[in-house]
Design an enzyme around this catalytic site. Structure first.
Site, PDB file in Angstrom:
ATOM      1  N   TYR A 145     -51.727  94.120   3.349  1.00 51.29           N
ATOM      2  CA  TYR A 145     -51.589  95.446   2.277  1.00 51.29           C
ATOM      3  C   TYR A 145     -50.380  95.353   1.463  1.00 51.29           C
ATOM      4  CZ  TYR A 145     -51.758 100.309   0.276  1.00 51.29           C
ATOM      5  OH  TYR A 145     -51.697 101.393  -0.567  1.00 51.29           O
ATOM      6  N   LYS A 196     -57.070 115.818  14.537  1.00 47.69           N
ATOM      7  CA  LYS A 196     -56.828 116.039  15.929  1.00 47.69           C
ATOM      8  C   LYS A 196     -56.560 117.524  16.340  1.00 47.69           C
ATOM      9  CE  LYS A 196     -55.368 111.328  17.659  1.00 47.69           C
ATOM     10  NZ  LYS A 196     -54.266 110.616  18.347  1.00 47.69           N
TER      11      LYS A 196
END
Length: 347
Positions: A145, A196
C-alpha cells in the site's frame, strides 16, 4: 450528485465518494459550503471498476470533470495489510494510474489525491515532513500500500513536468469519524476499537486490545461540526470568529482543491503535541462509551510501526488559525454515531 444552482464552471468528480472522507465532503457541500458554480459528483465502485482502464476512461467521458478529488483505494488495517501486501500494491497501482491518466486525457484542471503517512520511511527522524517521503523503505507491514501511494507523488511530478498538469496530493494522518469501516479484523485501529468496546459492553466481557498499546498516532477527524465560510475560488478561507471553530479534514480538502496550488504534497494533521498512544485512544473510547469492564492487552499481536509523528508546519504556514475538533470530543461524536447507526454501519 449535487447540482449547481447556476451555470456550472467546475464539475468536481470524487472517486471513493461513498467512503469515510467522501461522505464527509458530501455532507459539508450539502450543508452549504459548495459554491454556486460547482457541480459535485460522488462515485463509488458501483459506478466503475477503477482497476480497469476502459471503465475509468468511460467514467471520465460520462461526467467530463474539470476537477477531481481522488479518494478511491483498496484500504485496510494493519493485519489485512500484512496478509495482502501484493494485492494492495497491484490494485492501488492500477487505480491510481487509470485515474490520473484519464484526468490527463480529459484535460482535468486539477486533481487532489489522498496519500497516507504510512508512505514515509520506517527508519527516519521525527517529525516527518513533506520532503522526506522517498528517503527510505516504508514499514514492512504495509509496504504494498505504501509504495503504491508513494507513486502518486511520482506521477504528479511527471504529469506536471511533461504536460503542465496541476495534480497534487494530501497526506492525512489517521482519519476517523462517521461512515468509517468499523470492521474489527480488517479496519483501522480507532473504528475497530470502537466496535470492540461496543461489543464488550453488550456482552459484559473484557476489552481485548491487540498489541501493547504503546504505538503512537496522530488522529484527524473527518468532519467537524461548525461550517466554514468561503469567499470563493482563488481567495483564502475566511474564518468566522477570532477563535476559529473546528473544521477538520473534509473542509481541508475543499481548501486544497480551491486554494492550494503546489504540486508538492501537503500533510493534513493535528500538531505533534496531539499524538496519542493506542492505549490512550482506547481509554478515550472507553470513557465516551461508558465502558466499565477490564482492559486486556494481547501482546502476541503485532504493534506495527511504533510511531510516524508528522509535522503540520506547512499547513500552519497557509492556515495559521485553523483549529481541529478536540480528540476526545471527536471520539465521543464518532462513538455516538456508531451506536445510533449500528445496524447500518460498515462493520
Amino acid at each position: 450528485m449535487t447540482e449547481a444552482a447556476g451555470p456550472v464552471a467546475k464539475r468536481i468528480l470524487v472517486t471513493g465518494g461513498t467512503g469515510l472522507v467522501g461522505n464527509a465532503i458530501k455532507k459539508v457541500v450539502a450543508d452549504g459550503e459548495g459554491q454556486p458554480d460547482e457541480e459535485w459528483i460522488f462515485v463509488s465502485s458501483r459506478d466503475a471498476d477503477l482497476t480497469s482502464a476502459a471503465e475509468t476512461k468511460a467514467l471520465f467521458e460520462q461526467h467530463k470533470p474539470t476537477h477531481v478529488i481522488h479518494l478511491a483505494a483498496m484500504v485496510g488495517g494493519l493485519f489485512k495489510n500484512i496478509r495482502y501486501n501484493l494485492d494492495f500494491w497491484r490494485r492501488n497501482i492500477h487505480i491510481n494510474d487509470n485515474v490520473l491518466h484519464s484526468a490527463y486525457e480529459m484535460g482535468v484542471q486539477k486533481v487532489v489525491s489522498c496519500l497516507s503517512t504510512c508512505i514515509f520511511p520506517d527508519k527516519t527522524t521525527y517529525p516527518i515532513d513533506e520532503s522526506m517521503i522517498h528517503n527510505g523503505p516504508p514499514h514492512s507491514s504495509n509496504f504494498g500500500y505504501s509504495y503504491a501511494k508513494r507513486m502518486i507523488d511520482i506521477q504528479n511530478r511527471g504529469y506536471f513536468e511533461q504536460h503542465g498538469c496541476r495534480f497534487t496530493a494530501v497526506i492525512p494522518t489517521n482519519v476517523f469519524g462517521p461512515d468509517d469501516n468499523f470492521n474489527i479484523e480488517d479496519g483501522h485501529v480507532l473504528p475497530g476499537l470502537i466496535h470492540k468496546v461496543y461489543l464488550a459492553k453488550q456482552t459484559g466481557s473484557a476489552l481485548t486490545i491487540w498489541g501493547t498499546g504503546k504505538p503512537r498516532r496522530q488522529f484527524i477527524y473527518s468532519l467537524g461540526w461548525v461550517p466554514l465560510q468561503w469567499e470563493g475560488w482563488g481567495t483564502t478561507a475566511t474564518l468566522q470568529e477570532p477563535s476559529a471553530p473546528p473544521q477538520d479534514l473534509a473542509r481541508l480538502f475543499l481548501w486544497v482543491l480551491r486554494e492550494y496550488d503546489e504540486v508538492e504534497p501537503i500533510i493534513l494533521s493535528v500538531g505533534e503535541e496531539e499524538e496519542v498512544s493506542i492505549r490512550e485512544a482506547a481509554e478515550a473510547i472507553v470513557e465516551a462509551m461508558d465502558f466499565r469492564g477490564e482492559l486486556v492487552f494481547d501482546t502476541s499481536k503485532a504493534d506495527g510501526q511504533f510511531k510516524k509523528t508528522a509535522s503540520n508546519a506547512k499547513l500552519r504556514r497557509y492556515l495559521p488559525s485553523f483549529q481541529f475538533t478536540p480528540f476526545r470530543q471527536a471520539v465521543k461524536e464518532t462513538c455516538t454515531w456508531f451506536t445510533t447507526n449500528y445496524a447500518n454501519a460498515r462493520k
